[in-house]
Design an enzyme around this catalytic site. Structure first.
Site, PDB file in Angstrom:
ATOM      1  N   SER A  56       0.848  -1.181   0.000  1.00 35.06           N
ATOM      2  CA  SER A  56       0.000   0.000   0.000  1.00 35.06           C
ATOM      3  C   SER A  56       0.887   1.235   0.000  1.00 35.06           C
ATOM      4  O   SER A  56       1.877   1.289   0.736  1.00 35.06           O
ATOM      5  CB  SER A  56      -0.915   0.005   1.230  1.00 35.06           C
ATOM      6  OG  SER A  56      -1.726   1.164   1.254  1.00 35.06           O
ATOM      7  N   HIS A  88      -2.526   7.325  -4.587  1.00 38.86           N
ATOM      8  CA  HIS A  88      -2.642   6.181  -3.685  1.00 38.86           C
ATOM      9  C   HIS A  88      -2.742   4.920  -4.525  1.00 38.86           C
ATOM     10  O   HIS A  88      -3.325   4.933  -5.621  1.00 38.86           O
ATOM     11  CB  HIS A  88      -3.894   6.321  -2.818  1.00 38.86           C
ATOM     12  CG  HIS A  88      -4.427   5.030  -2.289  1.00 38.86           C
ATOM     13  ND1 HIS A  88      -5.454   4.332  -2.915  1.00 38.86           N
ATOM     14  CD2 HIS A  88      -4.079   4.282  -1.210  1.00 38.86           C
ATOM     15  CE1 HIS A  88      -5.714   3.237  -2.242  1.00 38.86           C
ATOM     16  NE2 HIS A  88      -4.902   3.164  -1.207  1.00 38.86           N
ATOM     17  N   HIS A 122      -5.829   7.619 -17.134  1.00 38.91           N
ATOM     18  CA  HIS A 122      -6.876   6.635 -17.426  1.00 38.91           C
ATOM     19  C   HIS A 122      -6.533   5.788 -18.647  1.00 38.91           C
ATOM     20  O   HIS A 122      -6.924   4.609 -18.699  1.00 38.91           O
ATOM     21  CB  HIS A 122      -8.224   7.341 -17.585  1.00 38.91           C
ATOM     22  CG  HIS A 122      -8.870   7.683 -16.288  1.00 38.91           C
ATOM     23  ND1 HIS A 122      -9.676   6.802 -15.607  1.00 38.91           N
ATOM     24  CD2 HIS A 122      -8.795   8.804 -15.515  1.00 38.91           C
ATOM     25  CE1 HIS A 122     -10.094   7.362 -14.469  1.00 38.91           C
ATOM     26  NE2 HIS A 122      -9.571   8.581 -14.398  1.00 38.91           N
ATOM     27  N   HIS A 140     -20.558  12.614   2.533  1.00 35.90           N
ATOM     28  CA  HIS A 140     -20.916  13.777   3.331  1.00 35.90           C
ATOM     29  C   HIS A 140     -20.518  15.085   2.657  1.00 35.90           C
ATOM     30  O   HIS A 140     -20.967  16.161   3.075  1.00 35.90           O
ATOM     31  CB  HIS A 140     -20.273  13.684   4.719  1.00 35.90           C
ATOM     32  CG  HIS A 140     -18.773  13.668   4.706  1.00 35.90           C
ATOM     33  ND1 HIS A 140     -18.043  12.605   4.233  1.00 35.90           N
ATOM     34  CD2 HIS A 140     -17.862  14.598   5.106  1.00 35.90           C
ATOM     35  CE1 HIS A 140     -16.757  12.867   4.355  1.00 35.90           C
ATOM     36  NE2 HIS A 140     -16.621  14.072   4.876  1.00 35.90           N
ATOM     37  N   GLY A 176      -5.374  -5.362  14.519  1.00 36.11           N
ATOM     38  CA  GLY A 176      -4.223  -5.204  15.391  1.00 36.11           C
ATOM     39  C   GLY A 176      -2.936  -4.891  14.665  1.00 36.11           C
ATOM     40  O   GLY A 176      -1.847  -5.188  15.166  1.00 36.11           O
ATOM     41  N   GLY A 177      -3.041  -4.291  13.484  1.00 36.85           N
ATOM     42  CA  GLY A 177      -1.846  -3.904  12.741  1.00 36.85           C
ATOM     43  C   GLY A 177      -1.109  -2.755  13.411  1.00 36.85           C
ATOM     44  O   GLY A 177      -1.574  -2.175  14.396  1.00 36.85           O
ATOM     45  N   ARG A 178       0.036  -2.422  12.861  1.00 36.79           N
ATOM     46  CA  ARG A 178       0.862  -1.362  13.447  1.00 36.79           C
ATOM     47  C   ARG A 178       0.265  -0.001  13.098  1.00 36.79           C
ATOM     48  O   ARG A 178       0.174   0.381  11.931  1.00 36.79           O
ATOM     49  CB  ARG A 178       2.289  -1.466  12.921  1.00 36.79           C
ATOM     50  CG  ARG A 178       3.247  -0.461  13.539  1.00 36.79           C
ATOM     51  CD  ARG A 178       4.676  -0.787  13.137  1.00 36.79           C
ATOM     52  NE  ARG A 178       5.625   0.120  13.747  1.00 36.79           N
ATOM     53  CZ  ARG A 178       6.052   1.252  13.180  1.00 36.79           C
ATOM     54  NH1 ARG A 178       5.597   1.591  11.983  1.00 36.79           N
ATOM     55  NH2 ARG A 178       6.922   2.029  13.779  1.00 36.79           N
TER      56      ARG A 178
END
Length: 301
Positions: free
Chosen positions: A92, A106, A144, A174, A257-259
């Site tokens: 990621s 991203h 694209h 929102h 529970g990742g960092r």
């Protein structure tokens, strides 16, 4: 070597290649390596660049985690897998350039397996998207076009399908606007069988820097002033809002529970908020809202 090992080796190679290309583009900044372990099982390595010439902050993370029970974020659309053990691995990345004329971007590419025995459930996910502040139409079209080319050999329907999914996923309900100009997004992807689905992920992953690198090189020297910088920091707030409210990867990482530092690596280093700010009519800032922050057929318009 099994199929999971093949995927892991590809993801580690992709991380290394993207880091090397970004360092070459930046010229000054170098990625620091931060290996981490997860008490419940697995770990990863974060690569973070800060205060470079081009990138104010950049993170390219690899993780490989496993556990005895999938968190709620992973079983929301697959309740049949509740209570099952899991294994997840992925790369990621989020890149926050300094110059407001260079878009934020991203990308992520991941594999999930769930269940036990010789026939676990598996699926791929991933994609990439672009978040400009002062967009150039030629950049968006080229972005694209590269995405469509990455999908082309697998069928004509994949680009429009995953482009639409990206528009819908990276939508701030929102605010009534898209986060940026989209790209590709797919999840729960296994319809081509393992080898062909993996080949699709590799095609998209390998195309990321082909799509992003030329844009950075074209815009990195574009002159800007305080007005453009202030607007960039204001719009970065939308990035924070999306990641903390909607992003599945962020929610999964925190629930599993990742960092925390690695999970929140995607947040920009500097952000500003203003109460009920509106762009001036016919301004470059208004053009972003009027022409770009809505789903469009970029290759057909």
């Amino acid at each position: 070597m099994n199929q999971t090992d093949d995927v892991k080796n590809y993801l580690l190679s992709l991380q290394n290649r993207i880091v090397a290309e970004l360092e070459a583009i930046d010229g000054k900044g170098r990625f620091l390596k931060d290996a981490w372990q997860r008490p419940e099982g697995g770990g990863g390595e974060s690569r973070v660049l800060a205060d470079g010439d081009v990138f104010e902050k950049a993170g390219v993370n690899f993780s490989h985690v496993f556990g005895n029970e999938l968190p709620p974020s992973a079983t929301k659309t697959r309740p049949d897998l509740a209570g099952q053990g899991f294994e997840a691995m992925g790369v990621s990345l989020v890149l926050h350039p300094r110059n407001p004329y260079v878009p934020t971007t991203h990308a992520n590419f991941r594999l999930f397996t769930a269940g036990s025995g010789d026939d676990p459930v598996w699926w791929f996910g991933g994609g990439f998207d672009l978040t400009p502040y002062y967009p150039f139409l030629e950049d968006v079209v080229e972005w694209h076009e590269t995405a469509r080319t990455a999908c082309a050999e697998f069928g004509d329907d994949y680009y429009p399908r995953f482009k639409q999914w990206c528009d819908e996923y990276f939508y701030l309900k929102h605010r009534g606007e898209t986060r940026g100009v989209g790209g590709l997004f797919f999840d729960d992807f296994n319809e081509l069988g393992f080898e062909r689905s993996f080949a699709f992920v590799k095609s998209v992953g390998d195309s990321f820097m082909q799509a992003y690198g030329p844009i950075v090189r074209r815009r990195r020297q574009h002159p800007y002033g305080d007005r453009q910088r202030d607007f960039q920091l204001y719009r970065r707030g939308r990035y924070v809002e999306f990641n903390l409210i909607y992003d599945r990867g962020t929610v999964f990482g925190l629930q599993s529970g990742g960092r925390t530092e690695s999970i929140l690596m995607s947040l920009p280093p500097l952000v500003r908020w203003e109460y009920d700010w509106q762009p001036e009519a016919d301004s470059p800032e208004a053009k972003l809202y009027d022409d770009y922050l809505k789903p469009r057929d970029w290759l057909g318009d």
